[in-house]
Design an enzyme around this catalytic site. Structure first.
Site, PDB file in Angstrom:
ATOM      1  N   ASP A   7       0.807  -1.218   0.000  1.00 25.03           N
ATOM      2  CA  ASP A   7       0.000   0.000   0.000  1.00 25.03           C
ATOM      3  C   ASP A   7       0.839   1.266   0.000  1.00 25.03           C
ATOM      4  O   ASP A   7       0.304   2.376  -0.030  1.00 25.03           O
ATOM      5  CB  ASP A   7      -0.969   0.017   1.190  1.00 25.03           C
ATOM      6  CG  ASP A   7      -0.262  -0.092   2.538  1.00 25.03           C
ATOM      7  OD1 ASP A   7       0.960   0.153   2.605  1.00 25.03           O
ATOM      8  OD2 ASP A   7      -0.932  -0.433   3.533  1.00 25.03           O
TER       9      ASP A   7
ATOM     10  N   ARG B 219      14.178  10.297   5.776  1.00 26.03           N
ATOM     11  CA  ARG B 219      15.543   9.778   5.860  1.00 26.03           C
ATOM     12  C   ARG B 219      16.491  10.748   5.162  1.00 26.03           C
ATOM     13  O   ARG B 219      16.163  11.292   4.096  1.00 26.03           O
ATOM     14  CB  ARG B 219      15.625   8.395   5.221  1.00 26.03           C
ATOM     15  CG  ARG B 219      16.982   7.734   5.365  1.00 26.03           C
ATOM     16  CD  ARG B 219      16.910   6.247   5.091  1.00 26.03           C
ATOM     17  NE  ARG B 219      16.406   5.951   3.767  1.00 26.03           N
ATOM     18  CZ  ARG B 219      15.865   4.777   3.419  1.00 26.03           C
ATOM     19  NH1 ARG B 219      15.752   3.809   4.310  1.00 26.03           N
ATOM     20  NH2 ARG B 219      15.443   4.573   2.197  1.00 26.03           N
TER      21      ARG B 219
ATOM     22  N   ASP C 283      19.514  -5.022  -2.364  1.00 27.09           N
ATOM     23  CA  ASP C 283      18.817  -3.745  -2.505  1.00 27.09           C
ATOM     24  C   ASP C 283      18.821  -2.953  -1.205  1.00 27.09           C
ATOM     25  O   ASP C 283      18.404  -1.791  -1.186  1.00 27.09           O
ATOM     26  CB  ASP C 283      17.381  -3.956  -2.991  1.00 27.09           C
ATOM     27  CG  ASP C 283      16.559  -4.835  -2.065  1.00 27.09           C
ATOM     28  OD1 ASP C 283      16.937  -5.997  -1.876  1.00 27.09           O
ATOM     29  OD2 ASP C 283      15.536  -4.361  -1.520  1.00 27.09           O
TER      30      ASP C 283
END
Length: 508
Positions: free
Chosen positions: A141, A192, A268
Site C-alpha cells: 500500500d 531519511r 537492494d
C-alpha cells in the site's frame, strides 16, 4: 552567494536534484500522498543542523512548514519527488520487481547556510518513507506504520551516536490514517537523510536487463557524485569497486563489534557508500548468541549475526558481477579477495579497543575468540559485559583475579571466566596504561546505551497513546551513548525476559 533564511527556513534549502537529471526511465516522478492530521512525534536537532536549519524551532510558521514537509503535505520550491527503480537479490534470489515501493526521493539539497556555488558543500538526499504507492509497490500500500517509523528513526540516531556509518533520520510524523498490517495501525512517515540512496541493486537492474548504456551512465553518475577520486584512477570502475569493498568490509566489522544484527541484508538494502541502510527487523545482541536471527521470515538463518560478514562478501560479489561488461573479471576477483583481510583487521582493531588494548600482540585474536565463546556459552549480555569490563582490576594477583566479582557474576560458569581473566590480566600487563586510564578509554569504545528491542517496543506503545517522551529520551541518550547520563539510568538496564531475543517482521 549566501542564501539568508526566510521566515519558515525550509525554503532556504538549495536544491541540486542531480539524480532527477538522469534519464526518465531510471525513476518515476510523482507527488507524495500526505497523511491526515499529522503530529510531530520527534525531530532530530542534529539532523536539522546538518541541513543548516535552526535546531531551535521557535517560529510557528517554521514549525508548521517542517511538519507539513515531513508528513508529505507540502513541498518547498525546487523539490522534485521521484521513486527510484532498482532490483536486487533477496535471500539469495534475484528479484527484478523492486524499487522505491513506499518511499520517494523528495529532493537533493545543500544546507541552507552554505553558498549555492560551494564546491565542497555536502548534498543530502531527503527521502520520505511511507509516501504512498508507486509503480514499484507490487502488492503493497506504500505506507509506513508508527512502529517501523520509530524503530528506523531511533536506530539511525543510535548508530550515528555509536560512530557507525549510517543513514540518518530527520523526523517521525504520525497521522490519523488507518493502515492494515497484522492489525490496524497508525500511518506514519520518516524523512531519511543520506549522502546517497544508490544501492547495489541499481547496478544489478541494468546488468540483468542488459541495458549496458544505462549501466555505464549509472556508474559514471555514481563516480562523479560520490567517488570523484576514482575518476582519475587508471581503471576508474575498479577503483570504485575497491572503495566499496573496503567500506563494506569495515561496516561489517562495526556491526559485529557492537553486536548489531541487520536482519535483511538483501543487495537492494546495501548502500554503495558502506552505510547502514534500510532498518527493518534489526536487533542488538542482548544475551550473546552468535547465531541470533531477528527476522521471523528468515527461516534458513541466512542473515544471522554470525553470517553477516560472509553475506557482505556475497553481496559484493553480486555487485562485482554487474561491472563485468566493462572490465576483466580477474582484477575484480583480486579486489574481492582483499575483503577478509580488511574485515578482520578492522574487527580486531575495534575489539582491541573494547578490551582496552592499544598495542597489537600475536595472541589478541585468540583472546578475543575465547571471550566470545564464553560469552555465548554463558549467555552473557554483550553490551553490559563490555561496559562492566572497564572496571576490571588488573592489579590482583593469581587467584585474586576472581575478585572482579561484578564482572564474574555475569557468568554461570565462573571458573571459565576466571581462566579467561588470567589471560586478560597477563595481556594487560603488556600495556603501558594504568587501570584508570584504561577505564576511560574502554568507556569510549563500549556504549552504556544501545537500542534494545524492548526499549523500542515501549517507546512505540507509548507513542501509540500520543506520549512521545520515551522516543525523545532515547534520542537524547543516543546522541552520546558512551556518557553516563545518570538521569536515564533505567534506559541502560538489562532487558526483561519478554524483551530478550525478540524476533520481528519486515514491517516492524
Amino acid at each position: 552567494m549566501s542564501i539568508a533564511k526566510n521566515k519558515d527556513g525550509i525554503e532556504s534549502l538549495n536544491c541540486d536534484n542531480h539524480y532527477a537529471r538522469l534519464p526518465a526511465h531510471f525513476y518515476n516522478k510523482q507527488m507524495p500522498d500526505g497523511i491526515s492530521d499529522p503530529k510531530m512525534v520527534s525531530l532530530n536537532p542534529q539532523v536539522l543542523a546538518l541541513l543548516g536549519l535552526d535546531s531551535e524551532v521557535n517560529s510557528d510558521v517554521y514549525s508548521d512548514a517542517l511538519l507539513q514537509l515531513c508528513s508529505g503535505n507540502y513541498l518547498p520550491a525546487g523539490f522534485e519527488p521521484l521513486a527510484m527503480k532498482y532490483t536486487g537479490h533477496q535471500f539469495g534470489h534475484y528479484n527484478p520487481d523492486l524499487g522505491d515501493g513506499r518511499g520517494l526521493l523528495l529532493a537533493q539539497v545543500k544546507p541552507a547556510s552554505v553558498d549555492t556555488d560551494g564546491a565542497d558543500s555536502p548534498t543530502w538526499d531527503l527521502h520520505l518513507k511511507g509516501a504512498g504507492r508507486t509503480p514499484y509497490s507490487r502488492q503493497g500500500d506504500g505506507r509506513a506504520v508508527l512502529r517501523s517509523s520509530i524503530r528506523e528513526y531511533l536506530c539511525s540516531a543510535a548508530m550515528q551516536g555509536l560512530g557507525i556509518p549510517t543513514t540518518q533520520a530527520l523526523s517521525v510524523v504520525v497521522g490519523s490514517d488507518a493502515v492494515m498490517r497484522e492489525q490496524v495501525e497508525q500511518a506514519a512517515m520518516v524523512v531519511r537523510v543520506a549522502e546517497s540512496h544508490v544501492r547495489f541493486g541499481h547496478f544489478e537492474h541494468f546488468y540483468y536487463t542488459q541495458r549496458l548504456d544505462d549501466l555505464k551512465l549509472m556508474l559514471d553518475y555514481t563516480l562523479t557524485q560520490h567517488f570523484p577520486d576514482a575518476l582519475t584512477a587508471e581503471v576508474p570502475y575498479l577503483a570504485f569497486y575497491k572503495q566499496v569493498v573496503t567500506t563494506t568490509a569495515e561496516l561489517m566489522a562495526h556491526w559485529q563489534a557492537v553486536g548489531f544484527v541487520h536482519g535483511v541484508m538483501n543487495t537492494d538494502n546495501m548502500s554503495i557508500l558502506g552505510q547502514t541502510f534500510d532498518y527493518g527487523p534489526f536487533a542488538f545482541q542482548d544475551n550473546f548468541d552468535p547465531a541470533y536471527v531477528c527476522n521471523h521470515t528468515d527461516y534458513s538463518g541466512r542473515y544471522a549475526f554470525n553470517q553477516q560478514p560472509q553475506v557482505g562478501y556475497w553481496n559484493l560479489m553480486a555487485l562485482g558481477r554487474s561491472l563485468t561488461p566493462f572490465m576483466d573479471i580477474a582484477p575484480l576477483n583480486e579486489t574481492l579477495q582483499t575483503y577478509d583481510d580488511i574485515f578482520l583487521a578492522k574487527l580486531r582493531q575495534l575489539m582491541r579497543a573494547k578490551l582496552g588494548l592499544q598495542q597489537v600482540q600475536d595472541g589478541d585474536g585468540e583472546l578475543i575468540k575465547n571471550l566470545l565463546e564464553i560469552l555465548a556459552s554463558n549467555e552473557v549480555d554483550y553490551t553490559h559485559f563490555f561496559r562492566l569490563l572497564s572496571g576490571f582490576d588488573s592489579t590482583l594477583d593469581g587467584a585474586e583475579v576472581a575478585l572482579n566479582s561484578a564482572i564474574r557474576d555475569q557468568f554461570i560458569d565462573r571458573e571459565v571466566f576466571d581462566a579467561w581473566a588470567v589471560q586478560y590480566q597477563q595481556r594487560l600487563a603488556l600495556e603501558s596504561s594504568v587501570d584508570d586510564d584504561r577505564k576511560v578509554q574502554m568507556n569510549r569504545a563500549n556504549p552504556k546505551f544501545i537500542l534494545r528491542n524492548y526499549l523500542a517496543q515501549q517507546a512505540i506503545e507509548q507513542a501509540a497513546d500520543y506520549d512521545y517522551s520515551l522516543v525523545n529520551e532515547l534520542l537524547n541518550v543516543f546522541a552520546n551513548p558512551f556518557d553516563e547520563h545518570s538521569e536515564f539510568e533505567a534506559l541502560a538496564a538489562l532487558p526483561p525476559e519478554w524483551g530478550r531475543k525478540m524476533v520481528l517482521s519486515c514491517s516492524s
